[in-house]
Design an enzyme around this catalytic site. Structure first.
Site, PDB file in Angstrom:
ATOM      1  CG  HIS A  72      -2.079  -0.909   1.123  1.00  0.00           C
ATOM      2  ND1 HIS A  72      -3.167  -0.834   1.953  1.00  0.00           N
ATOM      3  CD2 HIS A  72      -2.340  -1.929   0.267  1.00  0.00           C
ATOM      4  CE1 HIS A  72      -4.048  -1.760   1.620  1.00  0.00           C
ATOM      5  NE2 HIS A  72      -3.558  -2.440   0.599  1.00  0.00           N
ATOM      6  CE1 TYR A 196      -5.263   3.639   8.831  1.00  0.00           C
ATOM      7  CE2 TYR A 196      -5.847   3.392  11.134  1.00  0.00           C
ATOM      8  CZ  TYR A 196      -5.054   3.058  10.059  1.00  0.00           C
ATOM      9  OH  TYR A 196      -4.033   2.147  10.223  1.00  0.00           O
ATOM     10  N   PRO A 288      -4.158   0.191  18.688  1.00  0.00           N
ATOM     11  CG  PRO A 288      -5.829  -1.320  18.169  1.00  0.00           C
ATOM     12  CD  PRO A 288      -5.240  -0.554  19.300  1.00  0.00           C
ATOM     13  CE  LYS A 292       3.824   3.212  13.482  1.00  0.00           C
ATOM     14  NZ  LYS A 292       3.837   2.389  12.275  1.00  0.00           N
ATOM     15  CE1 TYR A 380      -0.084   2.700   7.826  1.00  0.00           C
ATOM     16  CE2 TYR A 380      -1.309   3.639   9.654  1.00  0.00           C
ATOM     17  CZ  TYR A 380      -1.162   2.682   8.666  1.00  0.00           C
ATOM     18  OH  TYR A 380      -2.123   1.691   8.521  1.00  0.00           O
TER      19      TYR A 380
HETATM   20  P1  FAS Z   1       1.675 -11.722  21.913  1.00  0.00           P
HETATM   21  O1  FAS Z   1       0.688 -11.351  22.993  1.00  0.00           O
HETATM   22  O2  FAS Z   1       1.211 -11.798  20.502  1.00  0.00           O
HETATM   23  O3  FAS Z   1       2.316 -13.158  22.247  1.00  0.00           O
HETATM   24  C1  FAS Z   1       2.653 -13.501  23.576  1.00  0.00           C
HETATM   25  C2  FAS Z   1       2.598 -15.024  23.674  1.00  0.00           C
HETATM   26  O4  FAS Z   1       2.997 -15.383  24.993  1.00  0.00           O
HETATM   27  C3  FAS Z   1       1.191 -15.558  23.466  1.00  0.00           C
HETATM   28  O5  FAS Z   1       1.194 -16.591  22.514  1.00  0.00           O
HETATM   29  C4  FAS Z   1       0.777 -16.058  24.850  1.00  0.00           C
HETATM   30  O6  FAS Z   1      -0.038 -17.197  24.795  1.00  0.00           O
HETATM   31  C5  FAS Z   1       2.125 -16.386  25.469  1.00  0.00           C
HETATM   32  N1  FAS Z   1       2.113 -16.331  26.937  1.00  0.00           N
HETATM   33  C6  FAS Z   1       1.462 -15.448  27.732  1.00  0.00           C
HETATM   34  N2  FAS Z   1       1.705 -15.728  29.028  1.00  0.00           N
HETATM   35  C7  FAS Z   1       2.523 -16.812  29.042  1.00  0.00           C
HETATM   36  C8  FAS Z   1       3.132 -17.574  30.075  1.00  0.00           C
HETATM   37  N3  FAS Z   1       2.924 -17.265  31.364  1.00  0.00           N
HETATM   38  N4  FAS Z   1       3.913 -18.628  29.728  1.00  0.00           N
HETATM   39  C9  FAS Z   1       4.131 -18.921  28.418  1.00  0.00           C
HETATM   40  N5  FAS Z   1       3.586 -18.238  27.384  1.00  0.00           N
HETATM   41  C10 FAS Z   1       2.801 -17.194  27.710  1.00  0.00           C
HETATM   42  N6  FAS Z   1      -1.440  -4.648  16.732  1.00  0.00           N
HETATM   43  C11 FAS Z   1      -1.581  -4.028  15.552  1.00  0.00           C
HETATM   44  O7  FAS Z   1      -0.597  -3.520  15.016  1.00  0.00           O
HETATM   45  N7  FAS Z   1      -2.825  -3.956  14.959  1.00  0.00           N
HETATM   46  C12 FAS Z   1      -3.942  -4.531  15.537  1.00  0.00           C
HETATM   47  O8  FAS Z   1      -5.029  -4.449  14.999  1.00  0.00           O
HETATM   48  C13 FAS Z   1      -3.820  -5.193  16.755  1.00  0.00           C
HETATM   49  N8  FAS Z   1      -4.903  -5.790  17.345  1.00  0.00           N
HETATM   50  C14 FAS Z   1      -4.752  -6.425  18.570  1.00  0.00           C
HETATM   51  C15 FAS Z   1      -5.830  -7.049  19.226  1.00  0.00           C
HETATM   52  C16 FAS Z   1      -5.661  -7.682  20.469  1.00  0.00           C
HETATM   53  C17 FAS Z   1      -6.844  -8.336  21.167  1.00  0.00           C
HETATM   54  C18 FAS Z   1      -4.400  -7.693  21.076  1.00  0.00           C
HETATM   55  C19 FAS Z   1      -4.201  -8.345  22.440  1.00  0.00           C
HETATM   56  C20 FAS Z   1      -3.326  -7.082  20.439  1.00  0.00           C
HETATM   57  C21 FAS Z   1      -3.490  -6.453  19.176  1.00  0.00           C
HETATM   58  N9  FAS Z   1      -2.428  -5.851  18.502  1.00  0.00           N
HETATM   59  C22 FAS Z   1      -2.549  -5.221  17.319  1.00  0.00           C
HETATM   60  C23 FAS Z   1      -1.134  -5.874  19.046  1.00  0.00           C
HETATM   61  C24 FAS Z   1      -0.556  -7.229  18.739  1.00  0.00           C
HETATM   62  O9  FAS Z   1      -0.507  -7.403  17.367  1.00  0.00           O
HETATM   63  C25 FAS Z   1       0.748  -7.293  19.441  1.00  0.00           C
HETATM   64  O10 FAS Z   1       1.507  -6.112  19.242  1.00  0.00           O
HETATM   65  C26 FAS Z   1       1.564  -8.485  19.033  1.00  0.00           C
HETATM   66  O11 FAS Z   1       0.759  -9.616  19.219  1.00  0.00           O
HETATM   67  C27 FAS Z   1       2.809  -8.478  19.888  1.00  0.00           C
HETATM   68  O12 FAS Z   1       3.404  -9.705  19.773  1.00  0.00           O
HETATM   69  P2  FAS Z   1       4.080 -10.406  21.047  1.00  0.00           P
HETATM   70  O13 FAS Z   1       4.895  -9.410  21.755  1.00  0.00           O
HETATM   71  O14 FAS Z   1       4.670 -11.649  20.530  1.00  0.00           O
HETATM   72  O15 FAS Z   1       2.885 -10.698  22.053  1.00  0.00           O
HETATM   73  C1  PHB Z   2      -5.796  -4.616  10.867  1.00  0.00           C
HETATM   74  O1  PHB Z   2      -5.908  -4.870   9.660  1.00  0.00           O
HETATM   75  O2  PHB Z   2      -6.063  -5.458  11.757  1.00  0.00           O
HETATM   76  C2  PHB Z   2      -5.344  -3.240  11.275  1.00  0.00           C
HETATM   77  C3  PHB Z   2      -4.836  -2.379  10.325  1.00  0.00           C
HETATM   78  C4  PHB Z   2      -4.407  -1.119  10.712  1.00  0.00           C
HETATM   79  C5  PHB Z   2      -4.520  -0.735  12.029  1.00  0.00           C
HETATM   80  C6  PHB Z   2      -5.038  -1.610  12.996  1.00  0.00           C
HETATM   81  C7  PHB Z   2      -5.455  -2.871  12.610  1.00  0.00           C
HETATM   82  O3  PHB Z   2      -4.124   0.508  12.414  1.00  0.00           O
END
Ligand code: FAS
Ligand code: PHB
Length: 385
Positions: A72, A196, A288, A292, A380
């Site tokens: 994009h 957005y 989100p 980032k 961004y």
């Molecule tokens: P993660 O949380 O992905 O991974 C951590 C891992 O550790 C998980 O698999 C978990 O099961 C494991 N874990 C936890 N506790 C543990 C323990 N005690 N023992 C062993 N393992 C354990 N970012 C965006 O950029 N755009 C989005 O739209 C977006 N939407 C999101 C929606 C939700 C509901 C959440 C929670 C986050 C969202 N994020 C989004 C942010 C997300 O993408 C995170 O930045 C990304 O998953 C970060 O990756 P990790 O640091 O690996 O953490």
């Molecule tokens: C998504 O596609 O999940 C998404 C994209 C951009 C954002 C947040 C989430 O800023």
């Protein structure tokens, strides 16, 4: 049992760190609380900065990303029906790639060479100020692994940050009075690029995963429950927040996934505690809005991997000693941008008429200033490491 680095968490941060250490010949073990299918079932981020794409290349897991990722050149911001395209390529010569976090995780899982233990229960970190070791249970059997270093990549609710004594860590947090209700649907995206949208009823985001799969979000109050949102109710609300032409063009269908994510800004300082390092969501959370979260996790583990590779290669601890300060510098800039995008585009219940006018003025200034648009574009698409 002994290894060089124990990584707690097999999300994108833990898996990417494990992959980079595997390629450098540094033995490591990943401990993950959930099953691999559960990890893959979480629908989260969708946009990769160029830095994250480059890291996937370095990790030699980017073949599918280059085949299926959608490049994009820009995005559209809409404010009460007025739309403006931010042209990243023209403004700063950079672009982003739309490729779901699920796919990033799958690619890293498929390439994993070191050992990953899924469904590891009660993971506990010990003596990370001295001779670190980690214990866990699996199938009723207790295990222990001794190691040189521990990487806490276990997310916001993980065990790693929780293992740090309260007086050794400072946290900074802002909880927003709303969340994002997200839906995944096998219908073509409503537009070529992301939209957005700010509307008096709340924020909305039109995103995508592929030419045939879309991801949509609407801002909802923290009190909302996903079970109260039928697909039809979601589509009706989303249409009300978009300009009429986009609302008309949108193809709707049955949700493949539907969930509510709370929004918060969070940073823990420092990110090193003796032989324990925090990375990814274990260290920070961003709303989100600025796309980032995943990208910050990738840049954290790139820095940490380089520091560990330097240590095991040249026995220099410079990278390890500087990891926290270097990562936090980039983290706080991403926190600022994510907070700014969230402040601009969401409806805040207590902002009042003055606050709403300021948001409109912010949008009008942005759309009238190339410098302001360049600032948005460089943040961004990702600030340099
Ligand atoms: P993660 O949380 O992905 O991974 C951590 C891992 O550790 C998980 O698999 C978990 O099961 C494991 N874990 C936890 N506790 C543990 C323990 N005690 N023992 C062993 N393992 C354990 N970012 C965006 O950029 N755009 C989005 O739209 C977006 N939407 C999101 C929606 C939700 C509901 C959440 C929670 C986050 C969202 N994020 C989004 C942010 C997300 O993408 C995170 O930045 C990304 O998953 C970060 O990756 P990790 O640091 O690996 O953490
Ligand atoms: C998504 O596609 O999940 C998404 C994209 C951009 C954002 C947040 C989430 O800023």
């Amino acid at each position: 049992m002994r290894t060089k680095v124990v990584i707690v968490g097999a999300g994108p941060a833990g898996l990417m760190l494990g992959r980079l250490l595997d390629l450098a010949g540094i033995e490591n073990l990943i401990l993950e609380r959930k099953s691999a299918d559960y990890v893959l079932g979480r629908i989260r981020a969708g946009v990769l900065e160029q830095g994250a794409v480059d890291l996937m290349d370095r990790a030699q897991v980017s073949e599918r990303l280059h085949e299926e990722g959608l490049i994009h050149d820009g995005t559209v911001l809409s404010f009460d029906g007025d739309s403006h395209r931010i042209d990243f390529a023209q403004l700063v010569g950079r672009r982003v790639t739309v490729y779901g976090q699920t796919e990033v995780t799958r690619d890293l899982m498929d390439a994993r060479q070191g050992q990953t233990i899924y469904e590891a229960e009660d993971v506990q970190l010990h003596d990370f100020d001295g001779k670190p070791y980690v214990t866990w249970r699996k199938d009723g059997v207790s295990h222990r692994v001794d190691c040189d270093y521990i990487a806490g990549c276990d997310g916001y609710h993980g065990a790693s940050r929780a293992s740090v004594p309260q007086d050794a860590i400072k946290t900074f947090e802002r909880i927003y009075p709303f969340g994002w209700l997200g839906i995944l649907v096998d219908k073509p995206p409503v537009a070529h690029e992301l939209i957005y949208a700010h509307h008096e009823r709340g924020f909305a985001l039109c995103s995508q995963r592929s030419p045939t799969r879309s991801r949509y979000y609407v801002q909802v109050a923290n009190s909302e429950k996903v079970e109260d949102w039928s697909d039809d109710r979601f589509w009706d609300e989303l249409r009300r927040r978009l300009d009429p032409a986009t609302a008309e063009a949108m193809q709707t269908g049955e949700s493949l996934e539907k969930s509510i994510a709370p929004l918060r800004s969070f940073v823990a300082e420092p990110l090193r505690f003796g032989r324990l390092f925090l990375a990814g969501d274990a260290a920070h959370i961003v709303p989100p809005t600025g796309a980032k979260g995943l990208n910050l996790a990738m840049s954290d583990v790139a820095m940490l991997a380089d520091a560990l590779i330097e240590f095991y290669g040249e026995t220099s601890t410079a990278g390890l000693d500087f990891y926290s300060a270097k990562a936090l510098s980039r983290i706080w800039k991403a926190e600022r941008f994510s907070w700014w995008m969230t402040s601009l585009l969401h409806v805040f219940p207590d902002s009042g008429d003055f606050g709403r006018r300021i948001q409109r003025a912010e949008f009008d200034y942005l759309t009238g200033s190339v410098a302001a648009q360049q600032s948005l574009a460089e943040n961004y698409t990702g600030l340099p490491q």
